[in-house]
Write a protein that holds these residues in place. Structure first.
Motif, PDB file in Angstrom:
ATOM      1  N   PHE A 120      -3.578  -2.951  -1.176  1.00 32.03           N
ATOM      2  CA  PHE A 120      -2.746  -4.077  -1.601  1.00 32.03           C
ATOM      3  C   PHE A 120      -1.335  -3.943  -1.022  1.00 32.03           C
ATOM      4  N   LEU A 121      -0.786  -2.733  -1.108  1.00 33.86           N
ATOM      5  CA  LEU A 121       0.559  -2.522  -0.569  1.00 33.86           C
ATOM      6  C   LEU A 121       0.586  -2.750   0.939  1.00 33.86           C
ATOM      7  N   THR A 165       0.665  -6.393   1.546  1.00 35.68           N
ATOM      8  CA  THR A 165       1.974  -6.955   1.200  1.00 35.68           C
ATOM      9  C   THR A 165       2.967  -6.684   2.325  1.00 35.68           C
ATOM     10  N   LEU A 166       2.983  -5.434   2.786  1.00 34.48           N
ATOM     11  CA  LEU A 166       3.899  -5.082   3.865  1.00 34.48           C
ATOM     12  C   LEU A 166       3.587  -5.881   5.126  1.00 34.48           C
ATOM     13  N   THR A 167       2.304  -6.051   5.402  1.00 39.02           N
ATOM     14  CA  THR A 167       1.904  -6.814   6.583  1.00 39.02           C
ATOM     15  C   THR A 167       2.494  -8.218   6.535  1.00 39.02           C
ATOM     16  N   ILE A 168       2.432  -8.827   5.346  1.00 38.94           N
ATOM     17  CA  ILE A 168       2.884 -10.213   5.258  1.00 38.94           C
ATOM     18  C   ILE A 168       4.404 -10.307   5.215  1.00 38.94           C
ATOM     19  N   VAL A 169       5.047  -9.434   4.455  1.00 42.87           N
ATOM     20  CA  VAL A 169       6.500  -9.603   4.323  1.00 42.87           C
ATOM     21  C   VAL A 169       7.268  -8.893   5.432  1.00 42.87           C
TER      22      VAL A 169
END
Lengths: 1031, 238
Positions: free
Chosen positions: B107-108, B111-115
């Motif tokens: 999940f992290l 998240t990092l990939t997207i933000v």
């Protein structure tokens, strides 16, 4: 070296050593420069050989048409050979006024036609209605037709075609700036020989073409190249032309040629869609109305354009907008007619019922009773001969005479060129058919019926059209032998540079004398042998001497490498960066075989430069030292941003439409800058010197003369440039009506000249005399400088004494600020001097991008140091890519039409040789020049002052830089030769080829005589302070 | 020029091995088929309406990549790093105990990939010459797909360890399957840009169809090459 006080004999010994080293360096340096000049000679020979075979040439026949020798027998008893009644055919007019409106495009003359996407009329629409009005209202007195030019659409070529009736060939195109006399049969000479008095008023190109043919007292030539001047020529023409139309002057002349330049200049300066163009066209409208009023019954009035203009108001190419001019003829007596009811009124677009510009030649010849010039290929314009009662018989007669003359010319040409039958067989078939139709019709009835005459006309016109088509293809004759000679010389030179740059495993500077000696000797021997062979008749002396010199020189240079074979290696890429440079150059070279990639070169270069930027960023992040990592990464990011930012400056070429939007000028149809663009020079003035200074600051080299030059002189220069462009905009837009245009112009020119003086006189003086940018401090405290000083400082070394009056006492600690980058910053003063002059000659938008180019160059220097690629191909290749990229970003394209001719008028009011072409060159190739001057800095950026072998490194970097351009030149030359029958040859491949060979020669020239010569002063000055390597 | 402590860690790195389990091997081989199949299957609609297609494909690709992370790759904590670094602030989960130890890093990572990755890649794609004033959604979605193909598995495997990321960014990490896929996607997208200027007047030449296809093909080729052919190689930038 001991740290105590050296005794005087050791000091003397050191001095002598240094002296010897200095002499040795200077000698080696001179030979390296000479070697690069030798490479330039090889390239020039290869390019000469290639171009003499590739650029089209046509054999000019010296025959003249005679008044009493019509090409075919003339029917029903008309006595030929009379100057008074008409040579081959009864004449229609005694006198003529021929008005040439430069760049009169057809759509300027017809009412605006709304189209989807173009619903509103532009400034150039509906401003010149008189030609269309008269043609519609009095079709028997006037007619208007589209008038198609054969490219190149430059005025000189057009005047040749409009008077001789033959096709231009590309070899002529280069001579637009120095027109030479026409030596084939033409209308002006025929008029002169017939005793007609010809008066010419306007563009002085006519005088270089027809020296001595015009009435000396009444003729008034005007300088044609001051394109920023819209009114002088036009007002002058009016002033001298209208008095001649008065009744008391009518007896003094037979033909008046008036050449107006205002429309063309308005186009060049503002583009067609500008209020100034509307004003100009309205003024023309008024002039023609007055002329009509004053015309008498026996005088023919002709108004025509020699070419059109593209959306930016320029011309020279072969786009529709450039070739579609207009022709209009007017007579007080009803003389004209039309084929049928449909063709009474003028066509609304230039695509229908167009006539060729060469058609004017037979038309005028018959109307004025002259013989058709011998080399003419055009046909008579139907309207001029049909008369009020649609007299096809008359038209058939003139068509037949014209065709017969063409036939006579063809026979003569085929004989002169020893052509075989096959190339002309379709025309001879058509000629026989037309003759049979004519004979049959004539035998059946003594006078031809309308239908028969129409058929005869069509048959002869078909012959003429086919003949013209054949001639077009025939004159695209390439001399394959000469081309092959040129290509082999270019490839050989490429091989030498490749080996020199990447195949020598030792100091290049020590091998150079050997290569130079062999090369020069080989060139001389080769030239002599070539000349000896060339003396054999039927062989070309010049061609063979050139080829001999090139082959001899190149092979001798390669032989000269033989003694050094032990240290040679194959010049192939061995590192990541070397392979990347190789791959990118190869891809570009292959891409030039495709018209799409050639057209979109600017976008590709952005892509490639960004690739380099991203990889350099990656490489920087992988550096061991934190300082290298941060410095490299920061400069890579700056490089990437600067590159992308400058990509916003675009000047689209026609072929990029509709996928491209120009931003270089105020609008797509203008060649002036937008108001907001004026902020760019001001911004450059405010920011650029500080940015450059910061690169000096980093290694504590912002000292002494650097402060004076970059902090003060450069700022003043850029400030003056900003003022210049504000004044220019004020003049364009009439912001300060209280100051006259001429005083604005004078002050502008003065400003520009003082900037040039500052840049070259001041900049070079400072560059030559400056001592290294160092500061020596006596200090007890620890040095704070962050600069990387790989060698420990040697306090009290006697060599430092030459630095003003640094104390000889060894006791206090001496700290030299700026030690780490002495060489680099000292040399950088040279690009900093040139940037000022180059900025001056750019348009505001170009100044912004050129400033970004300068920043990117500094970024590259830092990155190459941070990732330690000083000795790889990366820096020089990257600079070459940037030179090519910023060429596009300073508002240019690989197309003739994008040359910013008007830049010649930035520092001058009129054309002056050799300055004007020089300024245009500096404007066009500013980016390449700036980049090549920066090349030596790569090898000496942040190297210790006493680093050995610098000259060889610099020569290698320069050779790598040249190698890129040489590769592009070889590729485009080979591809242009290969694609010589390609549809896009003249639009895409040939302009790109010409661009790359010009850039190659220029880069080599500037690289040797500016960059490498500059190296001498900077290295000598540094080593005089620090001592020479090895001492 | 003594290398500092960071540079020591810069030099010591090993290629990542896949988890040795049946499902891991199965899915590692299924993933390229899924990726290529998805793009080829939706090629027509990609040409017809790139924005909608890329948007619609994004969750699918994300799920494929997430399963790949969970099933095939060792998460940051699992890998027995040569020198246990103190820099694993975020996801020092207890190795392999419960499913959450895998789901949370996944999940992290996404998240990092997207933000983080997607905006960064968006900027890089713009730098390469993608349209600046038009086609924002096209470019953004392309950057998102590029981010999905290049970074989630790297976050999953390497965490946010700065020296490792410097190695990854400077191409000094030894090549393995996941790093090969990332590099392959970038090279593929680069190559995919080449046909755009050609005057063939094909519908598929429009932005960003060719780069998307190139990117997927490159990712698959890179993954296979990195996993087998070039495993353990290091690119020599200098």
């Amino acid at each position: 070296m001991d740290d105590g006080e050296p005794d005087s004999s050791a000091a003397d010994e050191l001095k002598n050593q240094n002296k010897r080293a200095a002499v040795q360096f200077k000698a080696q340096h001179a030979l390296v420069v000479a070697f690069f000049m030798l490479l330039l000679v090889f390239h020039a020979l290869g390019i000469y050989l290639f171009c003499s075979g590739f650029l089209l040439s046509r054999l000019v026949l010296q025959d003249r048409s005679q008044c009493d020798a019509p090409p075919a027998e003339v029917q029903h008893g008309y006595t030929t050979g009379s100057m008074d009644s008409g040579c081959w055919h009864p004449k229609s007019f005694d006198k003529a006024v021929v008005i040439l409106v430069d760049a009169l495009r057809y759509d300027f003359t017809v009412p605006f036609q709304p189209r989807p996407g173009d619903e509103q009329p532009h400034h150039f629409h509906n401003a010149l209605p008189i030609l269309y009005e008269t043609s519609v209202e009095q079709p028997n007195n006037a007619f208007l037709r589209p008038f198609i030019a054969d490219p190149p659409t430059t005025t000189l070529q057009r005047l040749k075609a409009l008077t001789t009736g033959t096709l231009p060939t590309f070899i002529d195109a280069g001579s637009n700036f120095a027109g030479t006399a026409i030596d084939e049969d033409n209308l002006i000479e025929q008029l002169y020989k017939a005793g007609r008095r010809v008066v010419h008023i306007g563009d002085d190109t006519w005088h270089s073409l027809f020296p001595g043919y015009f009435e000396p007292n009444l003729t008034k030539p005007f300088d044609s190249f001051n394109v920023w001047d819209l009114h002088t020529v036009d007002n002058g023409v009016n002033e001298h032309l209208f008095p001649l139309l008065e009744p008391d002057m009518q007896g003094r002349w037979d033909v008046i040629i008036g050449h107006y330049l205002g429309v063309d200049h308005a186009g060049h300066r503002y583009g067609p869609d500008h209020p100034a163009m509307a004003d100009k066209l309205k003024q023309m409208d008024g002039i023609f109305r007055q002329m009509i009023d004053r015309l008498d019954d026996d005088t023919l009035l002709v108004v025509m354009g020699d070419h059109g203009m593209d959306v930016k108001g320029d011309h020279g190419g072969e786009s529709d907008d450039e070739v579609e001019a207009a022709v209009w003829m007017y007579s007080k007596r009803p003389m004209f007619g039309s084929r049928d009811a449909e063709s009474v009124s003028p066509p609304l677009t230039a695509k229908e019922r167009a006539v060729g510009q060469i058609d004017l030649v037979p038309t005028l010849a018959f109307l004025l009773g002259l013989p058709v010039p011998f080399n003419n290929l055009g046909q008579p314009i139907a309207e001029a001969f049909l008369g009020t009662n649609t007299d096809f018989h008359n038209l058939a007669t003139v068509s037949r005479l014209t065709s017969a003359q063409i036939h006579r010319y063809q026979d003569q040409y085929a004989r002169a060129r020893k052509l075989d039958e096959s190339t002309t067989s379709t025309t001879s078939l058509l000629w026989r058919q037309a003759s049979i139709i004519y004979e049959a019709a004539r035998k059946a009835t003594h006078s031809l019926s309308t239908a028969e005459a129409g058929g005869v006309t069509d048959a002869f016109n078909a012959y003429q059209a086919e003949n013209l088509r054949i001639c077009r293809s025939l004159w695209a004759r390439f001399d394959l032998v000469s081309m092959a000679m040129g290509i082999s010389a270019l490839i050989g030179t490429f091989a030498i540079i490749a080996i020199y740059a990447h195949g020598i495993g030792a100091d290049r500077a020590t091998i150079t004398p050997l290569l130079l000696g062999w090369g020069a000797a080989g060139t001389a021997v080769g030239a002599i042998v070539g000349a000896a062979v060339g003396l054999i008749p039927s062989l070309s002396l010049i061609q063979l001497s050139a080829f001999g010199a090139a082959t001899g020189g190149i092979s001798a240079t390669l032989i000269g490498l033989w003694p050094a074979r032990k240290i040679l290696k194959l010049p192939l890429p061995r590192t990541f960066w070397g392979s990347l440079c190789f791959l990118v150059t190869l891809l570009l070279c292959i891409g030039f075989a495709s018209n799409s990639f050639t057209i979109w070169e600017d976008e590709q270069l952005l892509f490639i430069l960004t690739t380099f930027g991203v990889l350099m960023l990656a490489s920087s992040l992988g550096q061991d030292l934190r300082e290298d990592r941060v410095l490299g990464a920061a400069n890579s990011v700056s490089f990437l941003v600067a590159t992308r930012l400058s990509s916003l400056s675009r000047l689209c070429r026609e072929e990029q439409m509709p996928n491209c939007r120009s931003s270089y000028y105020a609008s797509a149809t203008s060649s002036t800058s937008a108001g907001w663009q004026l902020s760019i020079p001001i911004l450059v003035f405010a920011v650029l010197p500080s940015v450059i200074a910061s690169f000096f600051h980093r290694t504590r080299n912002y000292q002494g003369i650097a402060v004076i030059w970059i902090g003060i002189a450069l700022r003043v220069g850029l400030g003056l440039i900003a003022v210049f462009w504000v004044l220019d905009a004020a003049d364009d837009n009439g912001w300060i009506p209280s100051i006259s245009e001429s005083s604005l112009k004078t002050s502008r020119v003065l400003l520009a000249q003082s900037v040039l003086a500052l840049a070259f006189a001041g900049g070079y003086a400072i560059f030559i005399v400056a001592s290294p940018l160092l500061e020596v401090k006596k200090e007890e405290a620890q040095p704070e400088e962050r600069a990387i000083a790989p060698e420990p400082l040697q306090p009290g070394e006697p060599i430092f004494t030459s630095l003003d009056d640094a104390p000889q006492k060894p006791k206090p600690k001496l700290i030299i600020f700026g030690y780490a980058n002495t060489h680099g910053t000292r040399y950088l003063l040279l690009p900093c001097a040139w940037i000022m002059a180059l900025q001056l000659l750019q348009k505001p938008m170009g100044q912004g991008t050129l400033a970004l180019c300068m920043v990117s160059i500094l970024n590259v220097l830092e990155i190459v140091d941070a990732i330690d690629q000083r000795h790889s191909a990366l820096g020089p290749t990257l600079l070459a890519l940037m030179g090519s990229y910023y060429f596009f970003k300073t508002g240019h394209q690989a197309a003739l039409a994008t040359i910013q001719w008007e830049s010649a008028f930035i520092p001058l009011k009129t054309i002056a040789y050799p300055w004007s072409p020089l300024f245009v060159t500096l404007n066009t190739f500013g980016a390449q020049i700036l980049c090549v001057i920066a090349v030596p800095a790569i090898s000496i950026w942040k190297v210790p002052p006493k680093h050995p072998g610098l000259l060889g490194r610099i020569a290698g970097a320069m050779a790598t830089h040249v190698l890129f351009y040489a590769a592009i030149a070889v590729a485009t030359v080979v591809e242009a030769a290969w694609l010589r029958r390609h549809l896009m040859l003249y639009r895409v491949f040939m302009p790109r080829m010409l661009l790359s060979i010009i850039v190659l020669l220029l880069v080599e020239f500037v690289g040797a005589l500016v960059a490498l010569v500059g190296v001498r002063f900077s290295i000598v000055s540094v080593n005089e302070v620090f001592g020479w390597p090895g001492t | 020029m003594a290398p500092d402590t960071e540079s020591k860690t810069l030099q010591s790195a090993k290629p990542i091995e896949l988890l040795h389990s049946q499902p891991s091997l199965f899915f590692a081989n299924l993933q390229p088929i899924l990726l290529l199949g998805t793009v080829l299957f939706s090629f027509k609609s990609l040409v017809a309406d790139p924005v909608r297609t890329l948007l619609g494909l994004a969750p699918t690709i994300a799920i494929v990549q997430a399963i790949y992370c969970v099933v095939c790759l060792p998460s940051t904590g699992d890998v027995a790093a040569p020198t246990t670094k103190p820099g694993q602030k975020k996801k020092a989960g207890k190795p392999g105990q419960d499913i959450w130890a895998k789901v949370i890093p996944t999940f992290l990572s996404f998240t990092l990939t997207i933000v983080l990755s997607a905006p960064l890649l968006y900027i890089i794609v713009i730098l390469f010459g993608a349209p600046l004033t038009t086609h924002h959604l096209h470019t953004l979605l392309f950057a998102l797909h590029l981010a999905l193909l290049t970074t989630p598995h790297l976050y999953y495997v390497h965490g946010l360890d700065a020296p490792t990321w410097l190695r990854l960014a400077s191409l000094q990490q030894p090549i393995d399957e996941s790093y090969g896929m990332s590099l392959g996607a970038c090279v593929g997208a680069w190559v995919g840009a080449i046909p755009i200027p050609l005057d063939w007047d094909r519908e598929w030449q429009k932005w960003p169809v060719t780069v998307v296809v190139g990117m997927y093909a490159g990712a698959v080729v890179g993954k296979l090459a990195g996993g087998y052919l070039f495993k353990g190689w290091k690119i020599k930038l200098a």
